[in-house]
Design an enzyme around this catalytic site. Structure first.
Site, PDB file in Angstrom:
ATOM      1  N   PRO A   2       0.820  -1.208   0.000  1.00  0.00           N
ATOM      2  CG  PRO A   2      -0.759  -1.565   1.652  1.00  0.00           C
ATOM      3  CD  PRO A   2       0.555  -2.071   1.152  1.00  0.00           C
ATOM      4  CD  GLU A   3       1.863   4.172  -4.388  1.00  0.00           C
ATOM      5  OE1 GLU A   3       2.194   5.363  -4.272  1.00  0.00           O
ATOM      6  OE2 GLU A   3       1.986   3.548  -5.451  1.00  0.00           O
ATOM      7  CE  LYS A  52       5.116   2.837   0.398  1.00  0.00           C
ATOM      8  NZ  LYS A  52       5.628   1.943  -0.652  1.00  0.00           N
ATOM      9  CG  ASN A 159       6.020   1.078  -9.138  1.00  0.00           C
ATOM     10  OD1 ASN A 159       6.853   1.878  -9.550  1.00  0.00           O
ATOM     11  ND2 ASN A 159       5.790  -0.069  -9.736  1.00  0.00           N
ATOM     12  NE  ARG A 255       7.298  -2.504  -6.707  1.00  0.00           N
ATOM     13  CZ  ARG A 255       6.494  -1.852  -5.860  1.00  0.00           C
ATOM     14  NH1 ARG A 255       7.004  -1.294  -4.767  1.00  0.00           N
ATOM     15  NH2 ARG A 255       5.193  -1.765  -6.097  1.00  0.00           N
TER      16      ARG A 255
END
Length: 267
Positions: A2-3, A52, A159, A255
Site C-alpha cells: 500500500p502507498e 507506510k 510505485n 520495481r
C-alpha cells in the site's frame, strides 16, 4: 505494498472507530497474544500514519504496524475471526482485523520517534519538511525514479505516485538526483501535496487532469484492479494520453517503472 494515502485513510477510519473508547484487543492467531493483553481494554486515543507506518495510541503504549507486501487491515462488524488474524481490535459495533503484517509491535513514544526519524518527509503530514528530502536528493547520483521510492528520502510514495508525478512534471525518471534542478524537485513535492490528499479522500489514486479524463477524451474508463485514472502506471505499450506515443516500461529499483519517452524530457 500500500502507498501512503492508504495508511493515512486507514488511520482516519481507525480513529473514527475507536478513539475515546476502551476496545478489546486480542490475537486470534496467538502470535501477538502477550502484547495484546497489555493494551486490552486501555483507552485508545486514535491512530496516525507517517509514510507506510501506522500506529494506534493506547495511553503509554503505541501499537506500531507496517503492512508490508501482504498485510491487510479490515474493518467490519464483529464476526468470528477468519484466517490468520494477528491482532483484533474490537468494540461492540466494529472489529479491525490485522493479518500478514511485516511489522506489529508495541513501542513507547520515544521508541517510535526514533524509528520514524529514519524516514524522509511525508507529503501528507503538515509537519513535513521537503528540504530534508532535497538535501538527500541533491547529493545522490541515483536516478530520481529510484530516490522517490526510497523511504529514507521520501516517505509514503510508492510505485504509482512515483510514475505519475514524474509524468505530470515531464521529468525523466533516469535523471540523477544531483542533476535535478531545485525547481523541479519543488514541483514534484507540490504535486504530491496536491495529489496524495485526494487519494486519502477517495481511497484510490487518480492523477489525470480534467482534459484527460475518459469523459473529456471520449475513451473508455481504465479497467485495472488498482483502480483510478492514470497516465502511465501499468499502461505499458499503450498510447500516451498526451502525445500518443507508446508508454515504456523497465525495472528500476526492483520495481516496474512506467514513463513516456516523448513527454518526459525535463531535468
Amino acid at each position: 505494498m500500500p502507498e501512503g494515502h492508504t495508511l493515512h485513510r486507514l488511520a482516519l477510519d481507525l480513529t473514527d472507530a475507536f478513539a475515546g473508547t476502551h476496545p478489546r484487543v486480542s490475537s486470534p492467531q496467538g502470535r501477538f497474544a502477550e502484547s495484546a493483553a497489555i493494551i486490552d481494554g486501555r483507552l485508545c486515543t486514535g491512530a496516525q500514519a507517517n509514510g507506510k507506518h501506522l500506529w494506534l495510541e493506547f495511553e503509554d503504549q503505541l501499537l506500531h504496524i507496517h503492512l508490508g507486501l501482504i498485510g491487510k487491515f479490515s474493518l467490519a462488524p464483529p464476526a468470528p475471526p477468519r484466517g490468520e488474524i494477528r491482532v483484533r481490535i474490537a468494540s461492540p459495533e466494529l472489529a479491525a482485523d490485522l493479518s500478514g503484517p511485516q511489522l506489529c509491535v508495541l513501542r513507547t513514544d520515544a521508541e517510535l520517534r526514533a524509528q520514524l526519524a529514519k524516514l524522509g518527509p511525508d507529503p501528507l503530514r503538515p509537519d513535513a519538511d521537503p528540504d530534508l528530502a532535497w538535501q538527500r536528493i541533491r547529493r545522490s547520483n541515483r536516478p530520481i525514479g529510484a530516490l522517490l521510492m526510497d523511504q529514507s528520502v521520501l516517505s509514503g510514495v510508492g510505485n504509482v505516485y512515483r510514475a505519475e508525478v514524474l509524468f505530470r512534471q515531464r521529468i525523466r525518471p533516469h535523471i540523477e538526483g544531483n542533476r535535478l534542478k531545485r525547481k523541479s524537485w519543488q514541483a514534484i513535492w507540490d504535486d504530491l501535496v496536491w495529489l496524495m490528499p485526494q487519494g486519502v479522500r477517495d481511497n484510490r489514486i487518480d492523477t489525470v487532469r480534467d482534459e484527460h479524463t475518459p469523459e473529456a477524451m471520449g475513451r473508455p474508463p481504465r479497467v485495472d484492479d488498482h483502480g483510478g485514472e492514470v497516465y502511465v502506471y501499468r499502461r505499458s505499450q499503450q498510447p500516451c494520453l498526451v502525445c500518443g506515443s507508446r508508454v515504456r516500461t523497465e525495472v528500476l529499483a526492483g520495481r516496474n517503472l512506467f514513463w513516456c519517452g516523448r513527454c518526459q524530457r525535463r531535468s
